[in-house]
Design a protein around this motif. Sequence first.
Motif, PDB file in Angstrom:
ATOM      1  N   THR A 178       0.868  -1.167   0.000  1.00 27.53           N
ATOM      2  CA  THR A 178       0.000   0.000   0.000  1.00 27.53           C
ATOM      3  C   THR A 178       0.911   1.223   0.000  1.00 27.53           C
ATOM      4  O   THR A 178       1.792   1.330   0.848  1.00 27.53           O
ATOM      5  CB  THR A 178      -0.899   0.013   1.251  1.00 27.53           C
ATOM      6  OG1 THR A 178      -1.600  -1.220   1.328  1.00 27.53           O
ATOM      7  CG2 THR A 178      -1.877   1.158   1.206  1.00 27.53           C
ATOM      8  N   VAL A 179       0.702   2.114  -0.963  1.00 30.24           N
ATOM      9  CA  VAL A 179       1.605   3.249  -1.135  1.00 30.24           C
ATOM     10  C   VAL A 179       0.824   4.555  -1.048  1.00 30.24           C
ATOM     11  O   VAL A 179      -0.215   4.709  -1.692  1.00 30.24           O
ATOM     12  CB  VAL A 179       2.328   3.175  -2.495  1.00 30.24           C
ATOM     13  CG1 VAL A 179       3.265   4.358  -2.675  1.00 30.24           C
ATOM     14  CG2 VAL A 179       3.081   1.862  -2.634  1.00 30.24           C
ATOM     15  N   PHE A 180       1.333   5.477  -0.227  1.00 27.17           N
ATOM     16  CA  PHE A 180       0.800   6.833  -0.146  1.00 27.17           C
ATOM     17  C   PHE A 180       1.924   7.780  -0.530  1.00 27.17           C
ATOM     18  O   PHE A 180       3.002   7.732   0.069  1.00 27.17           O
ATOM     19  CB  PHE A 180       0.306   7.157   1.269  1.00 27.17           C
ATOM     20  CG  PHE A 180      -0.833   6.286   1.710  1.00 27.17           C
ATOM     21  CD1 PHE A 180      -2.125   6.525   1.280  1.00 27.17           C
ATOM     22  CD2 PHE A 180      -0.599   5.205   2.544  1.00 27.17           C
ATOM     23  CE1 PHE A 180      -3.173   5.713   1.680  1.00 27.17           C
ATOM     24  CE2 PHE A 180      -1.636   4.386   2.950  1.00 27.17           C
ATOM     25  CZ  PHE A 180      -2.930   4.640   2.515  1.00 27.17           C
ATOM     26  N   GLU A 181       1.666   8.604  -1.542  1.00 23.80           N
ATOM     27  CA  GLU A 181       2.680   9.547  -2.011  1.00 23.80           C
ATOM     28  C   GLU A 181       2.125  10.958  -2.011  1.00 23.80           C
ATOM     29  O   GLU A 181       0.942  11.159  -2.274  1.00 23.80           O
ATOM     30  CB  GLU A 181       3.092   9.224  -3.453  1.00 23.80           C
ATOM     31  CG  GLU A 181       3.992   8.031  -3.592  1.00 23.80           C
ATOM     32  CD  GLU A 181       4.451   7.862  -5.023  1.00 23.80           C
ATOM     33  OE1 GLU A 181       5.493   8.462  -5.372  1.00 23.80           O
ATOM     34  OE2 GLU A 181       3.793   7.133  -5.763  1.00 23.80           O
ATOM     35  N   SER A 182       3.000  11.915  -1.713  1.00 25.85           N
ATOM     36  CA  SER A 182       2.626  13.321  -1.851  1.00 25.85           C
ATOM     37  C   SER A 182       3.804  14.073  -2.445  1.00 25.85           C
ATOM     38  O   SER A 182       4.961  13.733  -2.217  1.00 25.85           O
ATOM     39  CB  SER A 182       2.223  13.918  -0.504  1.00 25.85           C
ATOM     40  OG  SER A 182       3.328  13.960   0.371  1.00 25.85           O
ATOM     41  N   ASN A 183       3.456  15.097  -3.231  1.00 25.22           N
ATOM     42  CA  ASN A 183       4.467  15.970  -3.813  1.00 25.22           C
ATOM     43  C   ASN A 183       3.891  17.380  -3.798  1.00 25.22           C
ATOM     44  O   ASN A 183       3.046  17.720  -4.615  1.00 25.22           O
ATOM     45  CB  ASN A 183       4.806  15.530  -5.239  1.00 25.22           C
ATOM     46  CG  ASN A 183       5.936  16.350  -5.840  1.00 25.22           C
ATOM     47  OD1 ASN A 183       6.305  17.403  -5.336  1.00 25.22           O
ATOM     48  ND2 ASN A 183       6.484  15.857  -6.933  1.00 25.22           N
ATOM     49  N   ASP A 184       4.323  18.161  -2.840  1.00 22.41           N
ATOM     50  CA  ASP A 184       3.831  19.522  -2.680  1.00 22.41           C
ATOM     51  C   ASP A 184       4.950  20.483  -3.060  1.00 22.41           C
ATOM     52  O   ASP A 184       5.811  20.796  -2.237  1.00 22.41           O
ATOM     53  CB  ASP A 184       3.376  19.752  -1.236  1.00 22.41           C
ATOM     54  CG  ASP A 184       2.767  21.118  -1.004  1.00 22.41           C
ATOM     55  OD1 ASP A 184       2.344  21.755  -1.994  1.00 22.41           O
ATOM     56  OD2 ASP A 184       2.725  21.543   0.164  1.00 22.41           O
ATOM     57  N   HIS A 185       4.963  20.909  -4.331  1.00 17.19           N
ATOM     58  CA  HIS A 185       5.987  21.830  -4.847  1.00 17.19           C
ATOM     59  C   HIS A 185       7.399  21.295  -4.602  1.00 17.19           C
ATOM     60  O   HIS A 185       8.264  22.013  -4.100  1.00 17.19           O
ATOM     61  CB  HIS A 185       5.816  23.222  -4.244  1.00 17.19           C
ATOM     62  CG  HIS A 185       4.458  23.805  -4.472  1.00 17.19           C
ATOM     63  ND1 HIS A 185       3.944  24.061  -5.719  1.00 17.19           N
ATOM     64  CD2 HIS A 185       3.478  24.162  -3.599  1.00 17.19           C
ATOM     65  CE1 HIS A 185       2.732  24.557  -5.614  1.00 17.19           C
ATOM     66  NE2 HIS A 185       2.412  24.627  -4.336  1.00 17.19           N
ATOM     67  N   GLY A 186       7.609  20.027  -4.910  1.00 17.96           N
ATOM     68  CA  GLY A 186       8.928  19.427  -4.771  1.00 17.96           C
ATOM     69  C   GLY A 186       9.214  18.831  -3.407  1.00 17.96           C
ATOM     70  O   GLY A 186      10.252  18.209  -3.209  1.00 17.96           O
ATOM     71  N   ARG A 187       8.306  19.002  -2.488  1.00 15.78           N
ATOM     72  CA  ARG A 187       8.464  18.409  -1.150  1.00 15.78           C
ATOM     73  C   ARG A 187       7.785  17.040  -1.201  1.00 15.78           C
ATOM     74  O   ARG A 187       6.575  16.931  -1.116  1.00 15.78           O
ATOM     75  CB  ARG A 187       7.835  19.311  -0.114  1.00 15.78           C
ATOM     76  CG  ARG A 187       8.483  20.694  -0.105  1.00 15.78           C
ATOM     77  CD  ARG A 187       7.628  21.702   0.545  1.00 15.78           C
ATOM     78  NE  ARG A 187       7.801  21.633   1.989  1.00 15.78           N
ATOM     79  CZ  ARG A 187       7.135  22.397   2.821  1.00 15.78           C
ATOM     80  NH1 ARG A 187       6.254  23.264   2.372  1.00 15.78           N
ATOM     81  NH2 ARG A 187       7.347  22.300   4.112  1.00 15.78           N
ATOM     82  N   LYS A 188       8.601  16.006  -1.337  1.00 15.78           N
ATOM     83  CA  LYS A 188       8.079  14.662  -1.592  1.00 15.78           C
ATOM     84  C   LYS A 188       8.125  13.791  -0.335  1.00 15.78           C
ATOM     85  O   LYS A 188       9.062  13.877   0.456  1.00 15.78           O
ATOM     86  CB  LYS A 188       8.897  13.976  -2.687  1.00 15.78           C
ATOM     87  CG  LYS A 188       8.836  14.682  -4.017  1.00 15.78           C
ATOM     88  CD  LYS A 188       9.704  13.988  -5.042  1.00 15.78           C
ATOM     89  CE  LYS A 188       9.687  14.751  -6.350  1.00 15.78           C
ATOM     90  NZ  LYS A 188      10.533  14.092  -7.351  1.00 15.78           N
ATOM     91  N   LYS A 189       7.086  12.973  -0.225  1.00 13.52           N
ATOM     92  CA  LYS A 189       7.012  12.009   0.865  1.00 13.52           C
ATOM     93  C   LYS A 189       6.313  10.765   0.328  1.00 13.52           C
ATOM     94  O   LYS A 189       5.321  10.864  -0.392  1.00 13.52           O
ATOM     95  CB  LYS A 189       6.228  12.581   2.046  1.00 13.52           C
ATOM     96  CG  LYS A 189       6.196  11.665   3.253  1.00 13.52           C
ATOM     97  CD  LYS A 189       5.504  12.358   4.412  1.00 13.52           C
ATOM     98  CE  LYS A 189       5.551  11.507   5.657  1.00 13.52           C
ATOM     99  NZ  LYS A 189       4.976  12.211   6.810  1.00 13.52           N
ATOM    100  N   LYS A 190       6.857   9.606   0.683  1.00 15.26           N
ATOM    101  CA  LYS A 190       6.258   8.349   0.259  1.00 15.26           C
ATOM    102  C   LYS A 190       6.260   7.382   1.434  1.00 15.26           C
ATOM    103  O   LYS A 190       7.278   7.206   2.100  1.00 15.26           O
ATOM    104  CB  LYS A 190       7.052   7.747  -0.896  1.00 15.26           C
ATOM    105  CG  LYS A 190       6.484   6.426  -1.415  1.00 15.26           C
ATOM    106  CD  LYS A 190       7.407   5.765  -2.421  1.00 15.26           C
ATOM    107  CE  LYS A 190       6.924   6.006  -3.804  1.00 15.26           C
ATOM    108  NZ  LYS A 190       7.698   5.198  -4.786  1.00 15.26           N
TER     109      LYS A 190
END
Length: 183
Positions: free
Chosen positions: A98-110
């Motif tokens: 199960t994968v949750f990813e975010s990319n907020d203006h180059g601020r990445k978290k997975k």
Amino acid sequence: MHKFLIICILIFSMFFLSSCSIGGSRIEMLNKDNDEIEAENVLTHVIDAIKYQDKDALKTVFSKQAVGDADDFDDGVDGLFKFIQGKINSFEKTSGPTVFESNDHGRKKKEVSSYYYVKTDSQKYFFLLKNYPVDTDHPDNVGLYLLLVVKAEDKNDIYDGDKKILYDGDKKISHAGIYIPIK
């Protein structure tokens, strides 16, 4: 008329084959494969550390954040080594990852959660691993954050809100480090 029909079929085929939205993008499919490979690599490192009772090797798989957030990380490692009975023979993926990813203006978290059965010559266990392979804002969070281990027959209990392992009713409970809720 015949040529027009062939041209329409060719154009439709080109759109269908090059479309990223039909059936998911190729990049998504490649990332999913990479997430599965990464999850299996993390599990393999954990299993090797258990096989050789190597506390330092196990600690290097975990993020600095997880080690700091854990109640007593070293005690958790000792508890894991005692809990796993027998020689580890194999593992198999149960589902996911199960994968949750975010990319907020180059601020990445997975966040990647993976689920495995690990078999020894005397017992079968369920492993839940929560890993952060990317966190650009908090680099100390990169690595394994949670390793939850139970006997395979206790797998469903960890999701039972009344047992208060991963959930308290509907509210999610956070754990860090090594967590063996049912011994």
